[in-house]
Design a protein around this motif. Structure first.
Motif, PDB file in Angstrom:
ATOM      1  N   LEU A  75      60.689  92.108  55.881  1.00 47.82           N
ATOM      2  CA  LEU A  75      59.416  93.780  56.027  1.00 47.82           C
ATOM      3  C   LEU A  75      58.975  92.245  57.415  1.00 47.82           C
ATOM      4  O   LEU A  75      58.176  93.645  58.033  1.00 47.82           O
ATOM      5  N   GLU A  76      59.391  91.384  57.586  1.00 44.30           N
ATOM      6  CA  GLU A  76      59.040  90.758  58.603  1.00 44.30           C
ATOM      7  C   GLU A  76      59.653  91.164  60.261  1.00 44.30           C
ATOM      8  O   GLU A  76      59.248  90.787  61.250  1.00 44.30           O
ATOM      9  N   GLY A  77      61.023  91.720  59.920  1.00 51.17           N
ATOM     10  CA  GLY A  77      62.168  92.180  60.212  1.00 51.17           C
ATOM     11  C   GLY A  77      63.333  90.819  61.052  1.00 51.17           C
ATOM     12  O   GLY A  77      63.535  90.671  61.245  1.00 51.17           O
ATOM     13  N   ALA A  78      62.761  89.974  59.503  1.00 47.83           N
ATOM     14  CA  ALA A  78      63.432  88.138  59.825  1.00 47.83           C
ATOM     15  C   ALA A  78      64.191  88.290  58.538  1.00 47.83           C
ATOM     16  O   ALA A  78      63.501  87.104  57.689  1.00 47.83           O
ATOM     17  N   PRO A  79      65.390  88.754  57.764  1.00 51.03           N
ATOM     18  CA  PRO A  79      65.718  89.035  56.458  1.00 51.03           C
ATOM     19  C   PRO A  79      66.935  87.335  56.761  1.00 51.03           C
ATOM     20  O   PRO A  79      67.186  86.820  57.815  1.00 51.03           O
TER      21      PRO A  79
END
Length: 244
Positions: A75-79
């Motif tokens: 969700l943060e864009g940092a998988p």
């Protein structure tokens, strides 16, 4: 990096130079190492932060905590690129002596299934589910090469083995087993649900068998865990996630 308890998390963190700070995300609290943090003498990190999570004891809580962290990262864009289940555990003797490192080439739920008059049946033989996850072979081989760890099956149990009879039963069902712990399969299930590869590394603190707390060497195992991660970091830096 997912451990069961804070002392294991701190042993992993001890392998890295540089500061760490607490990150509170929905449903989970992480300790994040600076992207620049690296073991003394190692090449600087590539910019990917390393998050440490004390996920809790047992496969269910470990799975829930790791799933929350993976979801928050996405969700943060940092998988995340990789999940590592790390900590101490019991070693099957004489193959995994106290103080040694074990890396899982198979992460197996030892007691997920059913008892029958003819013996134990894993859940897969009941027609559903899975009992084993396999970490990337290239990564396992590289880790063995740099750390001297032994590669084999690491069992996940919900009840720590404490008798000779159960030890013999586990060895009969899982002849390649080197160690047992309580979180690896739960961590692997969460990682698989997110399509993220998983690794499990255990430092042996005690022999699997009759329970004898006086013979446990937790401090020695935690020191081995720190040393192992000091050697592991450069491998992760150079690992290609697309290698099988």
């Amino acid at each position: 990096m997912a451990t069961a308890v804070p002392v294991e998390r701190d042993a992993v963190a001890g392998a890295f130079a540089g500061p760490r700070h607490e990150v509170r995300l929905p449903g989970v609290t992480l300790h994040r190492l600076s992207p620049a943090a690296a073991p003394p003498g190692a090449a600087p990190a590539t910019g990917q932060a390393l998050d440490l999570l004390a996920a809790g004891v047992g496969p269910a809580l470990a799975a829930a905590s790791v799933a929350a962290a993976l979801t928050a990262g996405a969700l943060e864009g940092a998988p995340y690129d990789l999940v590592v289940s790390a900590g101490i555990g019991g070693g099957f003797q004489p193959d995994a002596p106290v103080g040694s490192l074990v890396v899982a080439d198979e992460i197996t739920a030892a007691d997920l299934g059913a008892e029958t008059p003819d013996g134990f049946l894993p859940v897969t033989e009941l027609g559903f589910g899975t009992v084993t996850h396999r970490p990337p072979g290239a990564l396992v081989r590289a880790l063995v090469a740099v750390t001297g760890a032994r590669a084999g099956t690491v069992l996940t149990v919900s009840t720590v083995t404490g008798t000779a009879g159960r030890t013999a039963a586990l060895r009969a069902r899982h002849p390649r087993a080197l160690a047992e712990a309580m979180e690896g399969f739960g961590v692997a299930e969460a990682a698989a649900a997110h399509g993220v590869p998983v690794l499990e590394l255990r430092a042996v603190s005690n022999a699997v068998g009759p329970r004898d707390r006086a013979a446990w060497r937790i401090g020695e195992a935690l020191a081995a865990l720190t040393e192992g991660f000091g050697k592991l970091a450069p491998v992760l830096e150079s690992w290609n996630p697309h290698e099988p």
